[in-house]
Motif scaffolding. Structure first.
Motif, mmCIF file in Angstrom:
data_model
loop_
_atom_site.group_PDB
_atom_site.id
_atom_site.type_symbol
_atom_site.label_atom_id
_atom_site.label_comp_id
_atom_site.label_asym_id
_atom_site.label_seq_id
_atom_site.Cartn_x
_atom_site.Cartn_y
_atom_site.Cartn_z
ATOM 1 N N TYR A 179 0.811 -1.214 0.000
ATOM 2 C CA TYR A 179 0.000 0.000 0.000
ATOM 3 C C TYR A 179 0.849 1.270 0.000
ATOM 4 O O TYR A 179 0.304 2.362 0.141
ATOM 5 N N SER A 180 2.132 1.150 -0.136
ATOM 6 C CA SER A 180 2.984 2.336 -0.114
ATOM 7 C C SER A 180 2.857 3.105 -1.443
ATOM 8 O O SER A 180 2.570 2.518 -2.494
ATOM 9 N N LEU A 181 3.075 4.418 -1.366
ATOM 10 C CA LEU A 181 2.985 5.259 -2.556
ATOM 11 C C LEU A 181 4.254 5.108 -3.400
ATOM 12 O O LEU A 181 5.366 5.168 -2.882
ATOM 13 N N LYS A 182 4.034 4.902 -4.676
ATOM 14 C CA LYS A 182 5.165 4.824 -5.591
ATOM 15 C C LYS A 182 5.661 6.241 -5.901
ATOM 16 O O LYS A 182 5.043 7.233 -5.541
ATOM 17 N N GLY A 184 6.063 9.551 -7.547
ATOM 18 C CA GLY A 184 5.202 10.357 -8.408
ATOM 19 C C GLY A 184 3.734 10.220 -8.096
ATOM 20 O O GLY A 184 2.920 10.982 -8.645
ATOM 21 N N GLU A 185 3.328 9.289 -7.257
ATOM 22 C CA GLU A 185 1.922 9.117 -6.917
ATOM 23 C C GLU A 185 1.527 10.106 -5.819
ATOM 24 O O GLU A 185 2.313 10.416 -4.928
ATOM 25 N N THR A 186 0.302 10.598 -5.906
ATOM 26 C CA THR A 186 -0.219 11.538 -4.920
ATOM 27 C C THR A 186 -1.609 11.103 -4.494
ATOM 28 O O THR A 186 -2.262 10.303 -5.175
ATOM 29 N N ILE A 187 -2.054 11.652 -3.405
ATOM 30 C CA ILE A 187 -3.394 11.382 -2.886
ATOM 31 C C ILE A 187 -4.178 12.690 -2.905
ATOM 32 O O ILE A 187 -3.691 13.714 -2.423
ATOM 33 N N VAL A 188 -5.372 12.656 -3.480
ATOM 34 C CA VAL A 188 -6.234 13.828 -3.566
ATOM 35 C C VAL A 188 -7.401 13.629 -2.609
ATOM 36 O O VAL A 188 -8.107 12.618 -2.683
ATOM 37 N N ILE A 189 -7.599 14.583 -1.727
ATOM 38 C CA ILE A 189 -8.685 14.527 -0.754
ATOM 39 C C ILE A 189 -9.592 15.728 -0.988
ATOM 40 O O ILE A 189 -9.134 16.868 -0.997
ATOM 41 N N GLN A 190 -10.868 15.485 -1.228
ATOM 42 C CA GLN A 190 -11.844 16.542 -1.474
ATOM 43 C C GLN A 190 -12.636 16.791 -0.192
ATOM 44 O O GLN A 190 -13.251 15.874 0.364
ATOM 45 N N LEU A 191 -12.625 18.028 0.258
ATOM 46 C CA LEU A 191 -13.353 18.423 1.457
ATOM 47 C C LEU A 191 -14.472 19.377 1.073
ATOM 48 O O LEU A 191 -14.241 20.367 0.363
ATOM 49 N N LYS A 192 -15.694 19.120 1.483
ATOM 50 C CA LYS A 192 -16.838 19.973 1.179
ATOM 51 C C LYS A 192 -16.904 21.108 2.198
ATOM 52 O O LYS A 192 -16.632 20.925 3.373
ATOM 53 N N ASN A 193 -17.296 22.314 1.680
ATOM 54 C CA ASN A 193 -17.471 23.467 2.563
ATOM 55 C C ASN A 193 -18.796 23.340 3.298
ATOM 56 O O ASN A 193 -19.866 23.308 2.689
#
Length: 299
Positions: A179-182, A184-193
């Motif tokens: 499960y480790s990030l390779k 160049g990989e990123t994680i995008v988290i969307q937060l609602k206002n």
């Protein structure tokens, strides 16, 4: 040159010896004998060979005539369990039996007693392993029970060890997910206002969830409605103030009310006196002129 060669020889002598250690040497070092059971007195009988598949019986032996008397030890060495018959005084080995995984059990109980067993002993003769069956007896039943319990505990230990090895091998063989990030990989988290209303509604819902059913009904009715302020008090009449008891009022109001009541009482008394005087004056004026009994007129 001689000094240099001698110094080099001394350095070589100072270096510790690094002989390779084999796996068998490690196993021998790790294999330590652990005593599981020991009894100072047991008896060995020479029994006839079994002719049928029936179990052994102690009444077929002459239990009062034993062939050997000594001590018995049950020791655990690695995965082996060794039953040793040794001399009481000298400790010389008389016979021994081995309990190994995957081999027949070396101990068999007789069917007519709980103190006697048949022991399968083995001995190395001429490079070959020889087996023999002898009778084994204990003086007390508790000693016979502890002897069987020691063998049972060793078999339980072997089963647990085998299960642990199988689980470890299964874990190693199964492919583990990475499960480790390779790179160049990123994680995008969307937060609602979230607005303040949503936050307040969630807080109210959370507080309602912790209440009972009766409290929920009360709180639901009380939350949307806003209690209006009370109306301003009207002017108090002197009659109502006189009827009200001063005990239900605060101390400051009681003093004011008592002074007002006193003023009203005095005014009322003055009015009553005036009315009485007016009534008397009117009576004198309206009375008829009668000189009878009037001493001034008679004079």
């Amino acid at each position: 040159m001689d000094q240099a060669s001698s110094s080099s020889n001394m350095e070589e002598d100072k270096k510790p010896s690094t002989d390779p250690v084999t796996v068998e040497d490690n196993e021998e070092r790790e294999a330590i004998e652990i005593a599981l059971f020991q009894v100072p007195e047991c008896y060995v009988y020479l029994i006839p060979p079994r002719k049928t598949a029936a179990s052994y019986r102690a009444d077929e032996w002459d239990v009062n005539k034993w062939a050997w008397e000594g001590a018995l030890k049950v020791v655990s060495k690695g995965e082996e369990c060794i039953i040793k018959l040794v001399d009481k005084t000298s400790g010389e080995l008389y016979a021994q039996a081995f309990l190994r995984e995957g081999e027949p059990h070396p101990v068999e109980a007789v069917i007519d007693s709980s103190r006697y067993f048949v022991l399968r002993v083995e001995e190395m003769i001429g490079g070959r392993v020889r087996h023999a069956f002898i009778g084994l007896g204990f003086r007390e039943r508790t000693e016979a029970y502890d002897f069987q319990a020691a063998l049972h505990d060793h078999m339980k230990y072997l089963n647990k060890k085998k299960t642990a090895e199988e689980m470890e091998q299964h874990f190693q063989n199964t492919s583990s997910v990475d499960y480790s990030l390779k790179e160049g990989e990123t994680i995008v988290i969307q937060l609602k206002n979230r607005s303040d209303k949503d936050i307040k509604s969630k807080v109210v819902e959370k507080s309602l969830s912790n209440l009972s059913l009766e409290d929920k009904g009360k709180s639901i009715e009380a939350i949307p409605s806003i209690i209006p302020p009370p109306p301003p008090p009207g002017p108090l009449s002197p009659v109502t103030t006189a009827q009200k008891s001063p005990s239900s009022l605060p101390p400051s109001l009681r003093l004011q009310k008592s002074s007002e009541q006193h003023d009203l009482d005095t005014k009322r008394e003055e009015e009553e006196k005036k009315e009485d005087l007016e009534a008397k004056d009117g009576g004198v004026e309206d009375a008829p002129d009668d000189d009878f009994g009037d001493f001034q007129a008679a004079g």
